[in-house]
Design a protein around this motif. Sequence first.
Motif, mmCIF file in Angstrom:
data_model
loop_
_atom_site.group_PDB
_atom_site.id
_atom_site.type_symbol
_atom_site.label_atom_id
_atom_site.label_comp_id
_atom_site.label_asym_id
_atom_site.label_seq_id
_atom_site.Cartn_x
_atom_site.Cartn_y
_atom_site.Cartn_z
ATOM 1 N N THR A 106 26.250 79.704 8.331
ATOM 2 C CA THR A 106 26.742 78.554 7.569
ATOM 3 C C THR A 106 28.076 78.042 8.115
ATOM 4 N N SER A 121 18.194 71.711 -10.049
ATOM 5 C CA SER A 121 19.283 72.518 -9.503
ATOM 6 C C SER A 121 19.396 72.368 -8.007
ATOM 7 N N ASN A 122 18.233 72.303 -7.339
ATOM 8 C CA ASN A 122 18.257 72.138 -5.886
ATOM 9 C C ASN A 122 18.825 70.781 -5.491
ATOM 10 N N ARG A 123 18.525 69.768 -6.299
ATOM 11 C CA ARG A 123 19.061 68.434 -5.984
ATOM 12 C C ARG A 123 20.596 68.413 -6.138
ATOM 13 N N ARG A 170 28.526 73.541 -0.299
ATOM 14 C CA ARG A 170 28.105 73.835 -1.669
ATOM 15 C C ARG A 170 26.979 74.861 -1.697
ATOM 16 N N ASP A 171 26.055 74.701 -0.765
ATOM 17 C CA ASP A 171 24.945 75.654 -0.690
ATOM 18 C C ASP A 171 25.462 77.052 -0.365
ATOM 19 N N ALA A 179 22.606 70.980 -5.817
ATOM 20 C CA ALA A 179 23.192 71.734 -4.713
ATOM 21 C C ALA A 179 23.210 70.910 -3.443
ATOM 22 N N ALA A 218 27.048 78.554 -3.455
ATOM 23 C CA ALA A 218 26.039 79.055 -4.391
ATOM 24 C C ALA A 218 25.467 80.393 -3.926
ATOM 25 N N GLN A 219 25.229 80.511 -2.615
ATOM 26 C CA GLN A 219 24.704 81.767 -2.086
ATOM 27 C C GLN A 219 25.709 82.905 -2.239
ATOM 28 N N GLU A 268 27.060 65.842 4.855
ATOM 29 C CA GLU A 268 26.218 66.993 5.178
ATOM 30 C C GLU A 268 27.045 68.293 5.152
ATOM 31 N N ARG A 324 27.443 69.259 1.623
ATOM 32 C CA ARG A 324 26.210 69.852 1.096
ATOM 33 C C ARG A 324 26.042 71.298 1.557
ATOM 34 N N VAL A 325 26.289 71.542 2.859
ATOM 35 C CA VAL A 325 26.159 72.900 3.396
ATOM 36 C C VAL A 325 27.176 73.839 2.745
#
Length: 389
Positions: free
Chosen positions: A204, A385-387, A238-239, A389, A242-243, A232, A235-236
């Motif tokens: 990441t 939730s995926n949207r 935030r993802d 994220a 979350a992970q 982008e 977005r990465v």
Amino acid sequence: MQHTIRSVVKARWQALIGPDHAELGMAPLWSLLYLFFLFANWANAQGNSWLWWTLLSLVAFLPLYFAIFHLKGRALLICGAAIALLGLLLTPINPGANTYLIYAACVLPHAGIAPRAIVTTIAAVIVLYVIEMSLIGFPQRYVLLIAGITFFLATAITLANHFQREKDLRQAELKLSHEEVRRLGALAERERIGRDLHDLLGHTLSLITLKSELAARLFERDAPAARREIIEVERVARDALAQVRRAVSGIRAAGLAAELASARLLLESGDVRLDYHLDDVGLTPEVETVLALAVREAVTNIQRHARASRATIRLGAQDGVVCLSISDDGRGAVIEPGNGLLGMRERLRGLGGELSIHAERGVGTRLEVRVPLPPAPSVDAVTASNRIA
């Protein structure tokens, strides 16, 4: 003042029996009460000489007795032989000196002597005692009676000490195994965390670095493209966040399976058999942590207070509620809620759960934990939730 005196007396006593035997408490002192049998024949004694010789023998015996707690191996055997010799020397004056022979026999298991050798050694000393009593002129029936009682008591007490010593050694080994399992478990967990974080963040962060460099190059000549790259990157990031949060929740969660393995080792060190059965229940990290901590607290109480020989743990779920049952066949006394149980109730209350304890004297104790399972998220919720994220 009284507390200070008690502390001083306790420190002096522990110094007398040595730090390796501090767990015996006052038991070595109570063992000296058997010296009463030295004076059992006072009514048949003639004159006071036997009394003075007996008291003099005590002056020699007590240093040998307390030296036992500081010696090992051959030195311990020599000390035991000296006590037996003291008994044989006093026998012509006081037939109750066979008490010293029993004290001497109790030394044998702590010197690492095998049971067969223990019985053989005691029998040899008793034979010498019988020969001595016969030469002195005591009636044969009396000699055989006293010798038989002495042999029986010495053998019974000594073998009991031997098996108690074996049990203590086995418990010490199990305790070391328990601590080693915890250490290896913690080491493996640290290694897993390191691998997970490397796998999770390595790719990441590399992707974020590349896209940030690309956005910087595009900023002057193609602002819309640079903006898309920044979006982008966001977005990465935030993802990744979350992970990381999911990973941290997993790290903080105490594993129920690992706690059960640790519980089995702990209870086996106290000769308590543990049986457990877990249904295939999908547990969230929060619920699993609460259940694992409940197992830890309950098993600790069983090991310390229950005096049980068997414990059982069952886990199942019905109608959206997970139920953990922990029972034992111990003394079942009324349980006074301590900090552990109060903390358990607070953790369960935070998840909407409850704790109940059923104790019946002489039958055992059963602890039940009930926690509602959170409903599984719907497909629409997962998509939304995926949207986000």
